[in-house]
Structures are given as structure tokens and as C-alpha cells.
Scaffold this motif. Structure first.
Motif, mmCIF file in Angstrom:
data_model
loop_
_atom_site.group_PDB
_atom_site.id
_atom_site.type_symbol
_atom_site.label_atom_id
_atom_site.label_comp_id
_atom_site.label_asym_id
_atom_site.label_seq_id
_atom_site.Cartn_x
_atom_site.Cartn_y
_atom_site.Cartn_z
ATOM 1 N N PRO A 1 11.294 -3.048 3.631
ATOM 2 C CA PRO A 1 10.827 -3.477 4.959
ATOM 3 C C PRO A 1 9.444 -4.118 4.853
ATOM 4 O O PRO A 1 8.642 -3.733 4.000
ATOM 5 N N ALA A 2 9.155 -5.063 5.749
ATOM 6 C CA ALA A 2 7.887 -5.781 5.674
ATOM 7 C C ALA A 2 7.350 -6.080 7.064
ATOM 8 O O ALA A 2 8.114 -6.385 7.994
ATOM 9 N N VAL B 1 12.100 -8.275 7.553
ATOM 10 C CA VAL B 1 11.000 -8.272 8.520
ATOM 11 C C VAL B 1 11.280 -7.227 9.602
ATOM 12 O O VAL B 1 12.281 -7.303 10.314
ATOM 13 N N VAL B 2 10.386 -6.234 9.710
ATOM 14 C CA VAL B 2 10.562 -5.177 10.707
ATOM 15 C C VAL B 2 9.474 -5.211 11.770
ATOM 16 O O VAL B 2 9.497 -4.408 12.710
ATOM 17 N N GLY B 3 8.501 -6.124 11.624
ATOM 18 C CA GLY B 3 7.448 -6.216 12.619
ATOM 19 C C GLY B 3 6.541 -7.404 12.379
ATOM 20 O O GLY B 3 6.434 -7.893 11.253
ATOM 21 N N VAL B 4 5.923 -7.870 13.468
ATOM 22 C CA VAL B 4 4.974 -8.981 13.401
ATOM 23 C C VAL B 4 3.642 -8.501 13.958
ATOM 24 O O VAL B 4 3.587 -7.923 15.047
ATOM 25 N N LEU C 1 3.576 1.652 12.923
ATOM 26 C CA LEU C 1 3.831 0.446 12.136
ATOM 27 C C LEU C 1 4.101 0.794 10.679
ATOM 28 O O LEU C 1 5.023 0.253 10.053
ATOM 29 N N LEU C 2 3.299 1.710 10.111
ATOM 30 C CA LEU C 2 3.496 2.092 8.720
ATOM 31 C C LEU C 2 4.812 2.842 8.532
ATOM 32 O O LEU C 2 5.445 2.732 7.481
ATOM 33 N N ALA C 3 5.223 3.583 9.562
ATOM 34 C CA ALA C 3 6.484 4.323 9.467
ATOM 35 C C ALA C 3 7.665 3.375 9.337
ATOM 36 O O ALA C 3 8.667 3.704 8.689
ATOM 37 N N THR C 4 7.577 2.190 9.947
ATOM 38 C CA THR C 4 8.677 1.232 9.841
ATOM 39 C C THR C 4 8.854 0.726 8.416
ATOM 40 O O THR C 4 9.936 0.255 8.050
ATOM 41 N N VAL D 1 0.840 -1.200 0.000
ATOM 42 C CA VAL D 1 0.000 0.000 0.000
ATOM 43 C C VAL D 1 0.872 1.246 0.000
ATOM 44 O O VAL D 1 2.030 1.211 0.394
ATOM 45 N N ASP D 2 0.300 2.355 -0.459
ATOM 46 C CA ASP D 2 0.974 3.653 -0.376
ATOM 47 C C ASP D 2 0.881 4.111 1.077
ATOM 48 O O ASP D 2 -0.170 4.568 1.526
ATOM 49 N N THR D 3 1.980 3.986 1.815
ATOM 50 C CA THR D 3 1.939 4.237 3.257
ATOM 51 C C THR D 3 1.698 5.704 3.600
ATOM 52 O O THR D 3 1.309 6.022 4.719
ATOM 53 N N ASP D 4 1.941 6.621 2.650
ATOM 54 C CA ASP D 4 1.700 8.041 2.923
ATOM 55 C C ASP D 4 0.212 8.367 2.899
ATOM 56 O O ASP D 4 -0.222 9.334 3.522
#
Length: 223
Positions: A133-134, A170-173, A122-125, A99-102
């Protein structure tokens, strides 16, 4: 006589307990149903793009034109391009959602309770430098033994998008990812597209000022 009073009081307590249980069960079911809808359909309107038959040199232009046409639909306030793909791991389907995180917070239904933390954080990561990053779902992390961050092999995974191999970190679960099943990956659309050789969005998520019904109906007339 005292036993008769105890029996009556017990019936009153039982009736109250049943009423409380029924109310709690109904509230739990309503919340579950609402959450399931928000996860499966995280925007007022979802438009699946079909660029089949277009020449490769025209695809970029057609994608830009389509996004502009969607923005002009009645009641639409925001249009978020989304790139979706599917991986197969150990015979299980894994949903890749980019997705477009902005822009996605203007449209996407994914509150902190469902995300397991502040959505903005979370989206900032997903904008961190380095490889793409995922965020991955808990079940997917457990399936592959993935770890968060670092330079270990268990924090990296590869996905195929438009026949291009893309390396993710992987930056988050998280428990759930919007529009994905229990096995899911969430990344930034622009980063994934660039890493996959300019892969185009496959659908668009639209935020509307009403229920989105007029926009969805009008979208049926688009090429």
C-alpha cells in the motif's frame, strides 16, 4: 471641524489595520517556515547509511549492528530505519520514502494538519494486506491520474527499488510526505524491503531527548 475628527479617526483605523496585517503576515511566515523545516527534516537526527564496499553476505549483519550503535548514541530514544529511493517520471524526480510504520510516530514530525488527517489512521492504511500500500502526494496523483483503492489500473503503480520492480496500490492522497518533495510516495519499510528482495535501509531517523546535537556529533565517529 467634523472632518478633522473623521481624518484623525481614519488614521487610527489605518494604523490598527497595518498592525493587524503585520502581525498576521509574521505569524503566517513563521508557521510556513516551521512547516517547511518539519517536512524537510522530519526527525531530530537523520543518519545516512553507507554500506559501500561491504560484501553482500555481510550487509544484513552490518545494518543490524549499525542500528544498535545508533540506539546507543547519547540522548537517543528511538531509531527508525528508512529506505529512500528516487523514481523519474516524465523527467520529474519522485521521492520514494519507506518508514517503519510501527515506530515512526515516536520520531517523525508529521502532524494531522500537515498530513491532511490523523497520522495514525494514514499509517495504518500502509499495513493493509495485498500488494504494497502507498500514500502519494496530490501533485503526483494528478501527474499520473492516480485513484485511491480499487482494482483499477489507475490505483496501481510500479517503482524500481534496488533494480527490483515493486507493485504499489494507492490507498491515500496527502498534501505532503515527510522528507519528500511535491512528488512523493510513502510506504511501509518492511513491506517494500521484502518486495524488493531484502533491500536495506538507506538512512535512519532518530528521536532524541534533547536537540540531537550530541548524538549527531557522536555519529560522525561511527564507521
Amino acid at each position: 471641524r467634523p472632518l478633522r475628527h473623521v481624518a484623525a479617526a481614519s488614521l487610527v483605523v489605518l494604523a490598527l489595520a497595518v498592525s493587524v496585517f503585520t502581525a498576521a503576515a509574521q505569524a503566517t511566515w513563521s508557521t510556513f517556515r516551521s512547516d517547511a523545516i518539519d517536512v524537510a527534516h522530519p526527525a531530530d537526527v537523520r543518519i545516512v547509511a553507507d554500506f559501500a564496499g561491504a560484501r553482500s553476505e555481510e550487509l544484513g549483519r552490518q545494518a543490524v549492528e549499525l542500528e544498535a550503535e545508533l540506539a546507543d548514541l547519547p540522548g537517543i530514544e528511538a531509531v527508525v530505519p528508512v529506505l529512500r529511493d528516487e523514481e523519474v517520471v516524465d523527467s520529474a524526480a519522485v521521492d520514494v520514502v519507506a518508514v517503519d510504520t510501527d515506530m515512526t510516530t515516536q520520531v517523525m514530525r508529521w502532524d494531522a494538519r500537515l498530513a491532511g488527517g490523523p497520522v495514525d489512521g494514514l499509517l495504518a492504511t500502509l499495513a493493509d494486506p495485498g500488494t504494497v500500500p502507498a500514500l502519494v502526494t496530490t501533485k503526483y496523483a494528478e501527474l499520473l491520474g492516480l485513484e485511491v483503492g480499487g482494482d483499477t489500473a489507475m490505483s496501481r503503480l510500479n517503482v524500481s527499488v534496488d533494480s527490483e520492480q515493486v507493485s504499489l496500490t494507492v490507498v491515500g492522497v496527502v498534501d505532503v510526505i515527510p522528507s519528500a518533495g511535491s512528488l512523493g510516495i510513502l510506504v511501509d519499510q518492511r513491506r517494500l524491503s521484502a518486495a524488493a528482495g531484502g533491500a536495506l535501509p538507506t538512512e535512519y531517523w532518530l528521536g532524541s531527548s534533547d536537540d540531537g546535537r550530541a548524538a549527531a556529533t557522536a555519529a560522525l565517529d561511527l564507521d
